[in-house]
Design an enzyme around this catalytic site. Structure first.
Site, short mmCIF file in Angstrom:
data_model
loop_
_atom_site.label_atom_id
_atom_site.label_comp_id
_atom_site.label_asym_id
_atom_site.label_seq_id
_atom_site.Cartn_x
_atom_site.Cartn_y
_atom_site.Cartn_z
CE LYS A 1 -3.66 -2.55 2.11
NZ LYS A 1 -4.62 -2.82 3.32
CD GLN B 1 -3.30 -4.59 6.23
OE1 GLN B 1 -3.44 -3.57 5.80
NE2 GLN B 1 -3.85 -5.82 5.99
CG ASP C 1 -9.29 0.06 5.26
OD1 ASP C 1 -8.96 -0.73 4.09
OD2 ASP C 1 -8.43 -0.26 6.00
#
Ligand code: GUN
Length: 318
Positions: A74, A118, A141
């Protein structure tokens, strides 16, 4: 039996070869590159107009190998596109409060547009509390309940990156979803649940009739055999076998498991949730692993980050 040098057993191979020719790979790498190129051009345009680039903050806790790889990817993609990125790392034994405080900082940092934490997190940290702490406007997200709620109602929101990536792939390959029976294997908050909702919505990549299967589903093979579109998101390597897939189905493999493999230098190989070699010849479209959904997840995250940046410009960075 042989007739004119053609054995009947060859007939099966012929049929299989026919389907193999008809089968098309959904090339996530290629589509993701197109998405990234488009974003890169937009960032370059912003910079020539003297504006700052979008800025993504990634939070990584502990040293889970897969999470390390995803986050590194990412951050690297941010660099490729021209975004700013900040990587925040914590040891696995971090106290929940410390992480929540850091998220508060990032929420209040006017220079940061998007935040991702994450998952999974170590067990002493509540994922729920962490997700709820994220400022919804920066939750690229799309995991915060406000964003999920908006998504369910079909309102503009950040769509979780993997489901969003799947929709972009379906859109790119002009796969008809209207009126199709979509069978989703898995009901996680990250993939199965949102993708099942999105495929059922009244949108160009929706209007499916959706069945969600999970660990308590009975007759899973029979249900899968009814699927025109199958989304495998269970995290169980090679779960979906050829005898569970009807001819001509579209198969989306979300799995990405590390399976011990001594023949590999790293000691593992990556397996999807679909037994690709056996299933692929039966399908009309299928995503490979790697090079399918994984690449699209990152591209979709980058699109969300750009959107977060634009939203914040419009609303004066709040
Ligand atoms: N862990 C597995 N998939 C994801 C994802 O899409 N986002 C985050 N933050 N964590 C994940």
């Amino acid at each position: 039996m042989e007739k004119n040098g053609f054995e009947m057993k060859d007939f099966g191979k012929f049929i299989q070869a026919f389907y193999f020719c008809a089968m098309k790979i959904l090339d996530g790498k290629l589509v993701a590159q197109a998405v990234k190129d488009e974003l890169k051009a937009k960032v370059s345009d912003l910079k020539t107009r003297g504006m700052r680039a979008p800025h993504l903050a990634a939070v990584l806790v502990g040293n889970n190998g897969a999470s390390e790889t995803y986050v590194a990817s990412k951050v690297k993609t941010c660099e490729e596109i021209g975004y700013e990125s900040t990587l925040v790392r914590f040891d696995a034994d971090i106290e929940e409060k410390t992480l929540l405080n850091k998220i508060e900082d990032l929420n209040n940092n006017a220079g940061i547009d998007g935040i991702l934490v994450q998952l999974p997190l170590p067990k002493q940290v509540s994922e729920e509390k962490v997700i709820h702490k994220l400022k919804p406007q920066k939750d690229v997200d799309g995991f915060h309940p406000l964003n999920i709620g908006k998504m369910v109602q079909g309102l503009p929101s950040f769509i979780p990156a993997t489901p969003y990536g799947i929709l972009l792939l379906l859109e790119h390959y002009k796969i008809e979803t209207k009126g199709k029976h979509a069978v989703v294997l898995g009901r996680s908050n990250i993939v199965g649940r949102p993708v099942s909702i999105l495929l059922g919505q009244n949108t160009p990549t929706g209007n499916c009739t959706v069945t969600v299967c999970h660990s308590h589903t009975k007759n899973i093979r029979e249900i899968c055999l009814q699927g025109d579109i199958l989304v495998a998101a269970l995290g169980r390597p090679e779960f979906l076998k050829a005898d569970m897939v009807k001819d001509g189905a579209v198969v989306i493999d979300v799995g990405i498991s590390r399976v011990p493999d001594n023949s590999k230098k790293k000691g593992y190989s990556i397996k999807g949730d679909v037994q690709f070699d056996a299933v692929a010849p039966k399908t009309s479209f299928i995503t490979p692993v790697p090079g399918g959904v994984g690449a699209m997840t990152i591209a979709a995250l980058m699109k969300n980050t750009f959107q977060a940046y634009l939203n914040r410009l419009e609303t004066g960075n709040d």
